[in-house]
Design a protein around this motif. Structure first.
Motif, PDB file in Angstrom:
ATOM      1  N   GLU A 130       0.828  -1.207   0.000  1.00  0.00           N
ATOM      2  CA  GLU A 130       0.000   0.000   0.000  1.00  0.00           C
ATOM      3  C   GLU A 130       0.861   1.255   0.000  1.00  0.00           C
ATOM      4  OE1 GLU A 130      -2.876   0.011   3.184  1.00  0.00           O
ATOM      5  OE2 GLU A 130      -3.637  -1.960   2.600  1.00  0.00           O
ATOM      6  N   ALA A 131       1.884   1.278   0.852  1.00  0.00           N
ATOM      7  CA  ALA A 131       2.771   2.443   0.923  1.00  0.00           C
ATOM      8  C   ALA A 131       3.507   2.643  -0.395  1.00  0.00           C
ATOM      9  CB  ALA A 131       3.764   2.278   2.079  1.00  0.00           C
ATOM     10  N   LEU A 132       3.975   1.553  -0.988  1.00  0.00           N
ATOM     11  CA  LEU A 132       4.692   1.649  -2.256  1.00  0.00           C
ATOM     12  C   LEU A 132       3.767   2.140  -3.370  1.00  0.00           C
ATOM     13  CD1 LEU A 132       7.136   1.327  -4.065  1.00  0.00           C
ATOM     14  CD2 LEU A 132       6.635  -1.122  -4.204  1.00  0.00           C
ATOM     15  N   CYS A 133       2.548   1.612  -3.437  1.00  0.00           N
ATOM     16  CA  CYS A 133       1.595   2.063  -4.462  1.00  0.00           C
ATOM     17  C   CYS A 133       1.301   3.551  -4.308  1.00  0.00           C
ATOM     18  CB  CYS A 133       0.297   1.264  -4.377  1.00  0.00           C
ATOM     19  SG  CYS A 133       0.459  -0.424  -4.983  1.00  0.00           S
ATOM     20  N   ALA A 134       1.125   4.000  -3.081  1.00  0.00           N
ATOM     21  CA  ALA A 134       0.872   5.428  -2.846  1.00  0.00           C
ATOM     22  C   ALA A 134       2.062   6.254  -3.322  1.00  0.00           C
ATOM     23  CB  ALA A 134       0.594   5.680  -1.369  1.00  0.00           C
ATOM     24  N   TYR A 135       3.263   5.818  -2.979  1.00  0.00           N
ATOM     25  CA  TYR A 135       4.476   6.545  -3.394  1.00  0.00           C
ATOM     26  C   TYR A 135       4.608   6.591  -4.913  1.00  0.00           C
ATOM     27  CZ  TYR A 135       9.368   7.797  -3.988  1.00  0.00           C
ATOM     28  OH  TYR A 135      10.527   8.415  -4.396  1.00  0.00           O
ATOM     29  N   LEU A 136       4.398   5.461  -5.560  1.00  0.00           N
ATOM     30  CA  LEU A 136       4.522   5.406  -7.023  1.00  0.00           C
ATOM     31  C   LEU A 136       3.422   6.225  -7.713  1.00  0.00           C
ATOM     32  CD1 LEU A 136       5.491   1.654  -7.537  1.00  0.00           C
ATOM     33  CD2 LEU A 136       6.998   3.666  -7.664  1.00  0.00           C
ATOM     34  N   SER A 149       2.519   9.511   2.149  1.00  0.00           N
ATOM     35  CA  SER A 149       2.294   8.143   2.624  1.00  0.00           C
ATOM     36  C   SER A 149       3.611   7.390   2.586  1.00  0.00           C
ATOM     37  CB  SER A 149       1.283   7.418   1.724  1.00  0.00           C
ATOM     38  OG  SER A 149       0.026   8.024   1.824  1.00  0.00           O
ATOM     39  N   TYR A 150       3.912   6.730   3.659  1.00  0.00           N
ATOM     40  CA  TYR A 150       5.132   5.941   3.725  1.00  0.00           C
ATOM     41  C   TYR A 150       4.908   4.780   4.674  1.00  0.00           C
ATOM     42  CZ  TYR A 150       5.699   8.927   7.836  1.00  0.00           C
ATOM     43  OH  TYR A 150       5.474   9.593   9.019  1.00  0.00           O
ATOM     44  N   TYR A 151       5.803   3.824   4.645  1.00  0.00           N
ATOM     45  CA  TYR A 151       5.672   2.620   5.460  1.00  0.00           C
ATOM     46  C   TYR A 151       6.072   2.906   6.901  1.00  0.00           C
ATOM     47  CZ  TYR A 151       6.339  -2.064   7.260  1.00  0.00           C
ATOM     48  OH  TYR A 151       6.271  -3.199   8.033  1.00  0.00           O
ATOM     49  N   ARG A 152       5.208   2.492   7.810  1.00  0.00           N
ATOM     50  CA  ARG A 152       5.504   2.539   9.238  1.00  0.00           C
ATOM     51  C   ARG A 152       5.619   1.087   9.707  1.00  0.00           C
ATOM     52  NH1 ARG A 152       1.961   6.241   7.681  1.00  0.00           N
ATOM     53  NH2 ARG A 152       2.204   8.400   8.312  1.00  0.00           N
ATOM     54  N   PRO A 153       6.561   0.797  10.581  1.00  0.00           N
ATOM     55  CA  PRO A 153       6.759  -0.605  10.986  1.00  0.00           C
ATOM     56  C   PRO A 153       5.457  -1.287  11.416  1.00  0.00           C
ATOM     57  CG  PRO A 153       8.462   0.773  11.923  1.00  0.00           C
ATOM     58  CD  PRO A 153       7.460   1.696  11.284  1.00  0.00           C
ATOM     59  N   THR A 154       5.282  -2.477  10.955  1.00  0.00           N
ATOM     60  CA  THR A 154       4.116  -3.294  11.269  1.00  0.00           C
ATOM     61  C   THR A 154       4.315  -3.911  12.651  1.00  0.00           C
ATOM     62  OG1 THR A 154       3.914  -3.806   8.918  1.00  0.00           O
ATOM     63  CG2 THR A 154       2.737  -5.239  10.450  1.00  0.00           C
TER      64      THR A 154
END
Length: 185
Positions: free
Chosen positions: A77-83, A89-94
């Protein structure tokens, strides 16, 4: 029971073992990417080559690998938002979590399951509830009045509520005892 290669026999009712995956890093190494236990990525899932991305069990973010489906989904999800151009939007640790799937046994863990040995960063508390007759066990790790981890055995109905408390970093305050005893806020 269990017989070890040494010949020693361990008497037990059940043996539980798990198998994980080890990422194949050969291609990443050959491509010159930064590799530790996994392919090192930033919050946008970029590798050391900004035109190459990695997600899932192969990705290592802030020194951690997350071998769970939820992490791969959040990373995607974070990667799709960035692209798509969304740099907010960026990845936060799960939150690390495990649910053991054995017929007749509810067992799950999430977040920190042991008080860190060094106890850095504030006060930790360990709250344990156990009912042997009902085969129920609950262990909660609290840090600075916030739930940071739990182990649930015998009843995992509080899993989603505890996950939300950990993700939202909710202060427990006066709800602490009621919440940890019954799972209802």
């Amino acid at each position: 029971g269990l017989r070890l290669t040494s010949g020693q026999v361990l008497t037990c009712d059940a043996v539980i073992f798990t198998m994980g995956t080890t990422p194949n890093l050969e291609i990443a190494r050959e491509a010159g990417l930064e590799v530790q236990r996994g392919i090192v990525v930033n919050a946008y899932l970029q590798t050391s080559d900004p035109s190459i991305f990695a997600v899932g069990e192969v990705a290592e973010f802030e020194g951690q690998q997350f071998g769970i489906t939820a992490a791969a989904e959040q990373q995607a999800e974070a990667l799709c938002a960035y692209l798509s151009g969304d740099i907010q939007s960026y990845y936060r640790p799960t939150i690390s979590m495990n649910i053991l799937k054995i017929d007749g046994l509810d067992l799950c863990s999430l977040g920190i399951t042991e008080i860190p040995a060094n106890g850095v960063g504030g006060t930790y508390d360990e709250v344990i509830f156990m009912d042997r007759t009902k085969r129920y066990y609950k262990k909660c790790i609290i840090h600075n009045d916030r739930l940071v981890g739990a182990i649930l055995v015998g009843d995992k109905s509080e899993f989603m509520e505890f996950k939300s408390l950990i993700q939202q970093k909710t202060e427990l305050s006066e709800k602490r005892l009621k919440l940890l005893r019954s799972g209802q806020s």
